[in-house]
Motif scaffolding. Structure first.
Motif, mmCIF file in Angstrom:
data_model
loop_
_atom_site.group_PDB
_atom_site.id
_atom_site.type_symbol
_atom_site.label_atom_id
_atom_site.label_comp_id
_atom_site.label_asym_id
_atom_site.label_seq_id
_atom_site.Cartn_x
_atom_site.Cartn_y
_atom_site.Cartn_z
ATOM 1 N N LEU A 93 12.425 -46.423 -8.952
ATOM 2 C CA LEU A 93 12.887 -45.178 -8.343
ATOM 3 C C LEU A 93 13.896 -45.440 -7.239
ATOM 4 C CD1 LEU A 93 12.623 -42.081 -7.728
ATOM 5 C CD2 LEU A 93 10.678 -42.677 -6.256
ATOM 6 N N LEU A 94 13.595 -46.356 -6.346
ATOM 7 C CA LEU A 94 14.484 -46.638 -5.224
ATOM 8 C C LEU A 94 15.813 -47.233 -5.686
ATOM 9 C CD1 LEU A 94 11.912 -48.178 -2.711
ATOM 10 C CD2 LEU A 94 12.980 -45.927 -2.554
ATOM 11 N N ILE A 95 15.762 -48.160 -6.629
ATOM 12 C CA ILE A 95 16.975 -48.874 -7.052
ATOM 13 C C ILE A 95 17.808 -48.046 -8.040
ATOM 14 C CG2 ILE A 95 17.833 -50.920 -8.265
ATOM 15 C CD1 ILE A 95 15.315 -52.397 -7.187
ATOM 16 N N MET A 96 17.136 -47.415 -8.993
ATOM 17 C CA MET A 96 17.853 -46.694 -10.054
ATOM 18 C C MET A 96 18.098 -45.224 -9.723
ATOM 19 S SD MET A 96 18.200 -49.209 -12.048
ATOM 20 C CE MET A 96 17.426 -50.775 -12.478
ATOM 21 N N GLY A 97 17.332 -44.674 -8.794
ATOM 22 C CA GLY A 97 17.561 -43.296 -8.380
ATOM 23 C C GLY A 97 16.604 -42.281 -8.942
ATOM 24 N N ARG A 98 15.811 -42.646 -9.928
ATOM 25 C CA ARG A 98 14.863 -41.707 -10.536
ATOM 26 C C ARG A 98 13.658 -42.479 -11.045
ATOM 27 N NH1 ARG A 98 14.989 -42.557 -15.899
ATOM 28 N NH2 ARG A 98 16.922 -43.315 -16.878
ATOM 29 N N LEU A 99 12.582 -41.751 -11.312
ATOM 30 C CA LEU A 99 11.386 -42.380 -11.857
ATOM 31 C C LEU A 99 11.618 -42.795 -13.310
ATOM 32 C CD1 LEU A 99 8.545 -40.093 -10.437
ATOM 33 C CD2 LEU A 99 8.881 -42.528 -9.942
ATOM 34 N N PRO A 100 11.047 -43.887 -13.742
ATOM 35 C CA PRO A 100 11.225 -44.324 -15.143
ATOM 36 C C PRO A 100 10.277 -43.583 -16.073
ATOM 37 C CG PRO A 100 9.802 -45.864 -13.987
ATOM 38 C CD PRO A 100 10.230 -44.844 -12.961
ATOM 39 N N ASP A 101 10.685 -43.460 -17.333
ATOM 40 C CA ASP A 101 9.716 -42.998 -18.326
ATOM 41 C C ASP A 101 8.883 -44.214 -18.742
ATOM 42 O OD1 ASP A 101 11.187 -44.472 -20.267
ATOM 43 O OD2 ASP A 101 12.407 -42.726 -20.784
ATOM 44 N N GLN A 102 7.918 -44.010 -19.616
ATOM 45 C CA GLN A 102 6.998 -45.093 -19.962
ATOM 46 C C GLN A 102 7.715 -46.279 -20.603
ATOM 47 O OE1 GLN A 102 3.693 -45.493 -19.183
ATOM 48 N NE2 GLN A 102 4.184 -43.730 -17.890
ATOM 49 N N GLU A 103 8.701 -46.003 -21.449
ATOM 50 C CA GLU A 103 9.444 -47.093 -22.092
ATOM 51 C C GLU A 103 10.264 -47.877 -21.071
ATOM 52 O OE1 GLU A 103 12.871 -47.770 -25.558
ATOM 53 O OE2 GLU A 103 11.886 -45.810 -25.349
ATOM 54 N N GLU A 104 10.916 -47.156 -20.160
ATOM 55 C CA GLU A 104 11.722 -47.814 -19.136
ATOM 56 C C GLU A 104 10.845 -48.622 -18.177
ATOM 57 O OE1 GLU A 104 15.481 -44.708 -18.671
ATOM 58 O OE2 GLU A 104 13.577 -44.276 -17.682
ATOM 59 N N LEU A 105 9.666 -48.089 -17.861
ATOM 60 C CA LEU A 105 8.763 -48.801 -16.974
ATOM 61 C C LEU A 105 8.302 -50.111 -17.608
ATOM 62 C CD1 LEU A 105 7.045 -48.998 -14.418
ATOM 63 C CD2 LEU A 105 5.296 -47.606 -15.567
#
Length: 427
Positions: A94-106
């Motif tokens: 969230l801090l680095i990319m700007g938004r919360l990840p979805d499950q696949e991105e996480l």
């Protein structure tokens, strides 16, 4: 013949500045306004730290809030459920990319953190008293191992930052144990669980221990652009230098006892408190201890109650509130309810003493319960500040990237010369 040290000692008066001159020249010492608020020196979309409201030029205290990219940390902590312990990875993304990840991105991000670990350079141990100093050296060695360390493209800087973020825990615990770790011991687990294993050299831990560690990592991940280590990072970032130098500088700032060493001071203070209360205690005795601390008659005689008070938070520090909640759960699990109650009652006594002696409203800050939390988790006090650096690295990376993208000016404040004007050299 006098030594240089003797000459300097005899001439230290030349560096003494009359404190009244700061007001005379309207200099914001420590980049602080007269009411204690910070001087505004930048803009950020990463993190907001709220402890008061300014209404018609007057400061009004409110319950503290810590906001990551628009999300309250309270909500980010409370959204963690089930057996998965990966809140820190979500916050770092969230801090680095700007938004919360979805499950696949996480899942991809967690895999990348494991794949990006760079241990090529930790082939020797440094004889240094400070793990943080060794950590700075290891990060700067990554610069030498990078074929293109000065790439200025933001995606390249981000990639380098992720490598630092992934590698820092192994750097810390390799130095602490004097053993080379080249990978996380638990491949299918998150950073919180791996840190417990690395710190304690065993894979035996409970879910609540992992949750408390994850909470600590999440809450230390960032605290706005004005905290000392992040500001140091941003100042150096503004020169255009590489991210390795910037993160190393931030760690150097964190090493200072006024910034990163408070949790260790709190731990020592609590040891003294436990010793004083081994034969029993009540609220009156705790208040007397708090007054003794302020009167420089107890513990280190510094006149401070460590873990109490904050530059921004007054009514409550949201980090302290959340850590306290998780500490209570683990204290019950470990049979340490009495110790927890002692600290909880001392928190109230200390705030009461601060109000009566100094006339200020204050609250427990993040360090008040962090030391107790780490102790319950079996983390040695010498690792407290290093734990802070592991977590805060995500915020440092985020602010580094934001500054390089949006602020192209070199940060260069001014000083006012208040020394003497002398005649010519031959006069």
């Amino acid at each position: 013949m006098k030594t240089l040290k003797q000459i300097y000692t005899e001439n230290m008066a030349y560096n003494q500045i009359d404190p009244s001159l700061y007001a005379r020249y309207r200099v914001k010492q420590g980049l602080r306004n007269e009411n204690g608020t910070g001087v505004k020196v930048g803009l950020t979309k990463i993190c907001d730290v709220v402890g008061y409201q300014m209404v018609h030029g007057k400061k009004h205290n409110i319950d503290g809030q810590l906001i990551y990219r628009g999300y309250s940390v309270d909500d980010l902590i409370r959204m963690q459920s089930g057996d998965m312990v990966d809140g820190y990875e979500q916050v770092a993304f969230l801090l680095i990319m700007g938004r919360l990840p979805d499950q696949e991105e996480l899942a991809q991000f967690k895999t990348i953190l494991k794949d990006e670990i760079n241990t090529n350079m930790i082939d020797e141990q440094y004889e240094t008293k400070s793990i943080l100093n060794a950590l700075q050296i290891e990060i700067l060695k990554l610069y030498g191992d990078d074929p293109n360390p000065d790439d200025d493209e933001l995606p390249d800087r981000m990639q380098k930052g992720i490598s630092i973020l992934a590698s820092i825990p192994l750097f810390v615990f390799s130095q602490y144990h004097h053993t080379l770790f080249t990978k996380y011991p638990l491949h299918d687990k998150g950073l919180a669980e791996n840190i417990l294993v690395l710190a304690r050299n065993e894979e035996n831990y409970t879910l609540q221990e992992a949750r408390l560690m994850d909470t600590l990592l999440m809450l230390h991940a960032d605290h706005g652009g004005g905290n000392n280590s992040t500001f140091a990072n941003v100042v150096i970032t503004s020169t255009g230098t590489d991210i390795y130098s910037c993160i190393s500088a931030a760690i150097g700032s964190l090493k200072g006892p006024r910034h990163g060493g408070a949790a260790q001071k709190v731990s020592g203070q609590f040891d003294a408190l436990i010793h004083s209360c081994k034969n029993g205690w009540d609220d009156q005795k705790l208040e007397e201890i708090a007054y003794s601390l302020l009167a420089k008659e107890y513990y280190d005689r510094a006149g401070l109650i460590y873990g109490i008070g904050h530059a921004i938070y007054t009514k409550s520090d949201p980090r302290a509130v959340l850590i306290k909640e998780e500490c209570r759960k683990l204290a019950i699990e470990k049979g340490l309810e009495d110790e927890f109650e002692l600290f909880s009652h001392f928190e109230r006594a200390a705030c009461k003493a601060m109000k009566r002696v100094k006339g200020i409203d204050c609250c427990a800050n993040v360090d008040f319960y962090s030391g107790f939390a780490y102790r319950m988790l079996g983390i040695d006090s010498s690792l407290f500040t290093s734990m802070f650096s592991i977590s805060r690295c995500a915020g440092w990376i985020a602010h580094h990237l934001e500054n390089r993208q949006s602020n192209r000016k070199l940060i260069r404040p001014a000083n006012i010369y208040v020394g003497e004007r002398k005649g010519s050299y031959n006069d």
